[in-house]
Design an enzyme around this catalytic site. Sequence first.
Site, short mmCIF file in Angstrom:
data_model
loop_
_atom_site.label_atom_id
_atom_site.label_comp_id
_atom_site.label_asym_id
_atom_site.label_seq_id
_atom_site.Cartn_x
_atom_site.Cartn_y
_atom_site.Cartn_z
N LYS A 201 0.86 -1.18 0.00
CA LYS A 201 0.00 0.00 0.00
C LYS A 201 0.90 1.23 0.00
O LYS A 201 1.88 1.27 0.74
CB LYS A 201 -0.90 0.03 1.24
N HIS A 220 -6.53 2.60 14.38
CA HIS A 220 -6.90 1.24 13.98
C HIS A 220 -5.77 0.28 14.34
O HIS A 220 -4.64 0.68 14.58
CB HIS A 220 -7.17 1.17 12.47
N ASP A 222 -4.04 -3.23 12.51
CA ASP A 222 -4.01 -3.82 11.17
C ASP A 222 -4.62 -5.22 11.20
O ASP A 222 -4.38 -5.99 12.13
CB ASP A 222 -2.57 -3.90 10.65
N HIS A 276 -2.76 2.39 16.23
CA HIS A 276 -1.98 3.50 15.67
C HIS A 276 -2.83 4.33 14.74
O HIS A 276 -3.93 3.92 14.34
CB HIS A 276 -0.73 2.97 14.96
#
Length: 334
Positions: A201, A220, A222, A276
């Site tokens: 990404k 969020h 991961d 994070h």
Amino acid sequence: MEVERVQAIAILSKFMDTIPAEFIRSETEQPAITTVRGEVLEVPVIDLLGNEEEVVAAVATAGAEWGLFQVVNHGIPEEVIGNLQSVGKEFFELPPEEKEVYAKPKEGKSMEGYGTKLQKEVEGKKGWVDHLFHKVWPPSAINYQFWPKNPPSYREANEAYTEKLRAVADKLFKWLSLGLGLDGHEVKAAVGGDDLEYMMKINYYPPCPRPDLALGVVAHTDMSTLTLLVPNEVPGLQVFKDDHWYDVKYIPNALIVHIGDQIEILSNGKYKAVLHRSTVSKDTTRMSWPVFLEPPPEHELGPIPKLIGDKNPPKYKTKKYKDYVYCKLNKLPQ
């Protein structure tokens, strides 16, 4: 309806002291209010050329206490990282119509492609970021229609980086496994072995007139097993630690390693997925290149059987990765 890219909004907002309302976070999220100022978090930095026993202990401690660490002397040459960053930057500097060739398909559930929205937005709020997703490994999972043909060296740079990154990932899985008291191969086997998929990404956070009010990516964890990330030199990564948000110190040429949800699940909670988010800058563009190491969609994950028993019952359900992803993206209970 044409999707409005953040890059275009940033250009229009450049000489204003305001941003569109959908980018203004609530007071409980605004970086100016919620960040601990004057203190940069010195997350663990692990030298991978160290004694293996010490590296295993450091990785296991960081995974359990932080969910995030930085690695140096990782074996990926500066030139390889520099080339990856250079071609990614060049892609985002192309005219809009050239980037839109790689836009995510309107129909279908593919994460791959150029885009802006990523998941269900809470209260219609948006992140100040555009992105490009595409798989880089294994070859059977790659769809080159999402790999930019301009700049011409894009594919070569990504392949060179992926080759070096895979060697680092294999070592990390081994050390995380040993840190749980397992054999070195067991964690990688539990997440899909050689069928593990590497999803690149590129995050592009253009300058923002009101960085005090906006976020690039909201808080969020991961979904992946691990995330291995290189940023550019513009700070922006923040970690939630001891009930506060802190900036993470930038270390040139380090790789940032995030423990993801699947490693937390298979370790039955010993390792913690890191909460994070990313902030944005008023005057400069921030970019980052995370690679998410994802189990194949049909692969089932749950706590590793050796780690559970009468005194340590499973804390997580076992389910197919694709089902986990669906619940996470749609904000449904797992």
